[in-house]
Design a protein around this motif. Structure first.
Motif, mmCIF file in Angstrom:
data_model
loop_
_atom_site.group_PDB
_atom_site.id
_atom_site.type_symbol
_atom_site.label_atom_id
_atom_site.label_comp_id
_atom_site.label_asym_id
_atom_site.label_seq_id
_atom_site.Cartn_x
_atom_site.Cartn_y
_atom_site.Cartn_z
ATOM 1 N N LYS A 37 0.888 -1.056 0.163
ATOM 2 C CA LYS A 37 -0.071 -0.088 -0.249
ATOM 3 C C LYS A 37 0.897 1.210 -0.050
ATOM 4 O O LYS A 37 1.885 1.371 0.498
ATOM 5 C CB LYS A 37 -1.068 0.014 1.174
ATOM 6 C CG LYS A 37 -1.881 -1.013 1.265
ATOM 7 C CD LYS A 37 -2.725 -0.991 2.343
ATOM 8 C CE LYS A 37 -4.217 -1.916 2.571
ATOM 9 N NZ LYS A 37 -4.870 -1.857 3.318
ATOM 10 N N TYR A 39 2.341 4.521 1.151
ATOM 11 C CA TYR A 39 2.523 5.535 2.444
ATOM 12 C C TYR A 39 2.648 6.727 2.099
ATOM 13 O O TYR A 39 3.385 7.079 1.014
ATOM 14 C CB TYR A 39 3.714 4.736 3.180
ATOM 15 C CG TYR A 39 3.699 5.055 4.592
ATOM 16 C CD1 TYR A 39 4.955 5.788 5.019
ATOM 17 C CD2 TYR A 39 2.677 4.780 5.612
ATOM 18 C CE1 TYR A 39 4.780 6.125 6.504
ATOM 19 C CE2 TYR A 39 2.550 5.127 6.809
ATOM 20 C CZ TYR A 39 3.673 5.855 7.203
ATOM 21 O OH TYR A 39 3.864 6.275 8.645
ATOM 22 N N ASP A 98 -7.553 -0.787 17.249
ATOM 23 C CA ASP A 98 -6.920 -0.030 16.348
ATOM 24 C C ASP A 98 -5.380 0.214 16.783
ATOM 25 O O ASP A 98 -5.069 0.420 17.858
ATOM 26 C CB ASP A 98 -7.569 1.213 16.383
ATOM 27 C CG ASP A 98 -9.058 1.398 15.872
ATOM 28 O OD1 ASP A 98 -9.274 0.709 14.800
ATOM 29 O OD2 ASP A 98 -9.975 1.533 16.647
ATOM 30 N N LYS A 107 -2.048 3.243 12.436
ATOM 31 C CA LYS A 107 -1.652 2.330 11.082
ATOM 32 C C LYS A 107 -2.496 2.505 10.221
ATOM 33 O O LYS A 107 -3.881 2.383 10.373
ATOM 34 C CB LYS A 107 -1.391 1.046 12.002
ATOM 35 C CG LYS A 107 -0.702 0.006 11.366
ATOM 36 C CD LYS A 107 -0.068 -1.198 11.990
ATOM 37 C CE LYS A 107 0.646 -2.071 11.171
ATOM 38 N NZ LYS A 107 1.047 -3.318 11.846
ATOM 39 N N THR A 108 -2.044 1.828 9.032
ATOM 40 C CA THR A 108 -2.942 1.810 7.793
ATOM 41 C C THR A 108 -2.753 0.631 7.139
ATOM 42 O O THR A 108 -3.230 0.404 6.043
ATOM 43 C CB THR A 108 -2.582 2.861 6.683
ATOM 44 O OG1 THR A 108 -1.066 2.892 6.229
ATOM 45 C CG2 THR A 108 -2.711 4.575 7.160
ATOM 46 N N TYR A 109 -2.204 -0.606 7.517
ATOM 47 C CA TYR A 109 -2.126 -1.872 7.103
ATOM 48 C C TYR A 109 -1.993 -2.778 8.127
ATOM 49 O O TYR A 109 -1.866 -2.446 9.405
ATOM 50 C CB TYR A 109 -0.932 -1.871 6.112
ATOM 51 C CG TYR A 109 0.699 -1.655 6.793
ATOM 52 C CD1 TYR A 109 1.317 -2.629 7.340
ATOM 53 C CD2 TYR A 109 0.713 -0.213 7.125
ATOM 54 C CE1 TYR A 109 2.488 -2.320 7.996
ATOM 55 C CE2 TYR A 109 2.113 0.086 7.756
ATOM 56 C CZ TYR A 109 2.770 -0.716 8.030
ATOM 57 O OH TYR A 109 3.806 -0.738 8.858
ATOM 58 N N GLY A 110 -2.209 -4.062 8.005
ATOM 59 C CA GLY A 110 -2.269 -5.137 8.936
ATOM 60 C C GLY A 110 -1.309 -6.145 9.023
ATOM 61 O O GLY A 110 -0.015 -5.745 8.845
ATOM 62 N N ASP A 133 -8.841 -9.612 10.520
ATOM 63 C CA ASP A 133 -8.005 -8.330 10.112
ATOM 64 C C ASP A 133 -8.319 -7.811 8.828
ATOM 65 O O ASP A 133 -8.500 -8.408 7.865
ATOM 66 C CB ASP A 133 -6.295 -9.188 9.789
ATOM 67 C CG ASP A 133 -5.208 -8.226 9.423
ATOM 68 O OD1 ASP A 133 -5.599 -6.961 9.522
ATOM 69 O OD2 ASP A 133 -4.248 -8.342 9.667
ATOM 70 N N ASN A 135 -6.704 -5.373 7.342
ATOM 71 C CA ASN A 135 -5.619 -5.061 6.543
ATOM 72 C C ASN A 135 -5.486 -3.270 6.402
ATOM 73 O O ASN A 135 -4.899 -2.749 5.585
ATOM 74 C CB ASN A 135 -5.623 -5.531 5.169
ATOM 75 C CG ASN A 135 -5.258 -7.148 5.102
ATOM 76 O OD1 ASN A 135 -4.580 -7.558 5.804
ATOM 77 N ND2 ASN A 135 -5.943 -7.543 4.369
ATOM 78 N N ASN A 136 -6.141 -2.817 7.366
ATOM 79 C CA ASN A 136 -5.921 -1.311 7.737
ATOM 80 C C ASN A 136 -5.640 -0.935 8.809
ATOM 81 O O ASN A 136 -5.625 0.507 9.191
ATOM 82 C CB ASN A 136 -7.338 -0.594 6.999
ATOM 83 C CG ASN A 136 -8.353 -1.031 7.931
ATOM 84 O OD1 ASN A 136 -8.308 -1.747 9.061
ATOM 85 N ND2 ASN A 136 -9.626 -0.582 7.726
ATOM 86 N N GLY A 137 -5.060 -1.649 10.047
ATOM 87 C CA GLY A 137 -4.581 -1.255 11.073
ATOM 88 C C GLY A 137 -5.630 -1.527 12.202
ATOM 89 O O GLY A 137 -5.580 -1.511 13.351
ATOM 90 N N SER A 138 -6.758 -1.922 11.678
ATOM 91 C CA SER A 138 -7.861 -2.324 12.776
ATOM 92 C C SER A 138 -8.241 -3.722 12.618
ATOM 93 O O SER A 138 -8.382 -4.402 11.619
ATOM 94 C CB SER A 138 -9.298 -1.585 12.015
ATOM 95 O OG SER A 138 -9.195 -0.163 12.425
#
Length: 361
Positions: A37, A39, A98, A107-110, A133, A135-138
Motif C-alpha cells: 500500500k 505510504y 486500532d 496504522k494503515t495496514y495489517g 484483520d 488490513n488497515n490497522g483495525s
C-alpha cells in the motif's frame, strides 16, 4: 515502517542517490503474496548500506529504518462494541482494536501477530477469540461467552507486522546454519555422520522421505551400515546472525507480548433462562473439521463446542480402552509430558525406550 527506497533526486553521483531515500511503499507482513500500500512520502538519510538491512519480497527491495515507525501496543486501543452490564452464556462479545505507532500515528495496514483470549482465573476457565484483520490497522475480535461468572478480556500484541516480516524472512534463511549429526548403531558401535536437508558431498547418502508432504532429509551413509540403523539426531547452530542491530531491538523482552489497553477489562456473564432446544452434538472423531475457537476450558477441563468428547474418568475405563495396545508417541517436549504421565497413571504400562537419554527437556 518497512519501506522501499528510491532516489529523491536525479543526481548522477551514486553517493548522492544513496544519501536521499524516499520511503515509498509499505509491505504487509503476511504470508505471500505480499500486498503493498502507498505510504505518505517521508525522507530519511541513510549514510551507508550497512545501516539499512535489505531483504526482498516479490522482487521489491524493502528496508527497516526506524524503530519509532514500528507499531506499539501501549499506544494502541481496544474497545467493546456491544458492551452491556450483563451477558448471558452463549452471547457474543465483539472487540475492535486500532493499532498506533510509537509516535501515536494510526496504522494503515495489517499483519500484526495478536493473541486474544477471555478467562476467569478462579474458575480455571479460558477461551480464544477469533481475530479478523481488515488490513488497515483495525481488527475485529469475536468471543463466545461459554461460562458463568466474571470474565476478563486480554488482547496481547506479540509482534507487530514489521517484526513478523523479519521473522518470516529469517525462518527461511537458517537451513544451512543448523548442523545435524546422525547417530547410527552398528551392533555395539556408534557411528556419527553429517545429516541435513541438503548435503554438498559426493559420498553415498541415506534418504529419509516423507513423500506425502514432499519433505526429504539426508545423512551420509556409514560404510557397511544400513540406513535403517539411524537411531537419533543431534543439532546445533552455526555462529551466525540473522538480524541487524535495529531489527534486534524489536525483539527485546519489553517489546514482546505487550497488553493492549481496553475500555472495559471485565464483563459479567449470567446463566439466563432461555427457551431454546439443547443441541445434540455428534461424538468427537478423527477427521472432523473444528471451528475456531473449537471450545473452552472450565475447571481446567476442555469442553468442545462442536462435538461430544468421551471422558475416561475411572482408571478401569482407561485400562480397558488401552489394554493389549501398543502406543507409539512421537513428537517434541509436549509428547514427552505424555510419555512421563502415562506410566504414573497406569502402573501396568511398560515403557519400551531404546534411548532413555533422549527423553529430556
Amino acid at each position: 515502517i518497512i519501506a522501499g527506497g528510491r532516489s529523491r533526486t536525479r543526481a548522477t553521483d551514486p553517493l548522492m542517490r544513496r544519501h536521499f531515500v524516499r520511503l515509498h511503499y509499505v509491505t504487509l507482513a503476511a504470508r505471500p503474496p505480499y500486498r503493498q500500500k502507498r505510504y505518505e512520502d517521508s525522507y530519511s538519510t541513510v549514510h551507508s548500506k550497512s545501516e539499512c538491512h535489505e531483504f526482498v519480497f516479490v522482487n521489491e527491495s524493502v528496508c527497516f529504518l526506524l524503530l519509532s515507525w514500528s507499531f506499539n501496543a501501549k499506544n494502541s486501543k481496544a474497545i467493546i462494541l456491544n458492551y452491556r452490564k450483563k451477558y448471558c452464556i452463549g452471547d457474543s462479545l465483539t472487540v475492535r482494536v486500532d493499532m498506533f505507532d510509537f509516535l501515536g500515528k494510526e496504522k494503515t495496514y495489517g499483519g500484526d501477530f495478536l493473541r486474544a483470549r477471555i478467562y476467569s482465573q478462579s474458575l480455571g476457565a479460558g477461551a480464544s477469540g477469533r481475530i479478523e484483520d481488515f488490513n488497515n490497522g483495525s481488527y475485529l475480535i469475536n468471543f463466545t461467552l461459554s461460562w458463568e461468572g466474571n470474565v476478563r478480556i486480554s488482547i496481547i500484541l506479540l509482534h507487530p507486522s514489521e517484526g513478523v516480516s523479519v521473522l518470516w524472512r529469517t525462518r527461511n534463511m537458517g537451513y544451512k546454519n543448523i548442523i545435524y549429526i546422525g547417530k547410527f548403531l552398528n551392533k555395539t558401535q556408534e557411528i556419527h555422520k553429517e545429516c541435513g536437508f541438503s548435503l554438498e558431498s559426493q559420498e553415498e547418502q541415506c534418504e529419509y522421505a516423507d513423500k506425502i508432504h514432499g519433505e526429504f532429509f539426508y545423512c551420509l551413509k556409514p560404510q557397511n551400515v544400513p540406513c535403517e540403523a539411524l537411531i537419533s539426531l543431534m543439532s546445533q547452530n552455526k555462529n551466525h546472525a540473522y538480524l541487524t542491530k535495529l531489527e534486534k531491538s524489536m525483539f527485546t523482552r519489553s517489546n514482546i507480548g505487550v497488553e493492549i489497553g481496553i475500555n472495559v477489562k471485565e464483563v459479567a456473564v449470567l446463566k439466563c433462562q432461555r427457551n431454546s432446544t439443547i443441541e445434540v452434538k455428534p461424538k468427537c472423531r478423527i477427521g472432523m473439521s473444528p471451528p475456531f475457537p473449537g471450545g473452552y476450558f472450565l475447571n481446567n477441563v476442555w469442553h468442545s463446542l462442536f462435538c461430544n468428547l468421551t471422558s475416561y474418568e475411572p482408571l478401569s475405563q482407561i485400562n480397558e480402552c488401552l489394554s493389549g495396545k501398543m502406543i507409539y508417541l512421537m513428537g517434541d517436549s509436549t509428547i514427552r509430558q505424555w510419555i512421563e504421565f502415562f506410566p504414573k497413571l497406569m502402573k501396568t504400562l511398560i515403557l519400551l525406550n531404546r534411548n532413555p537419554s533422549y527423553i529430556q527437556a
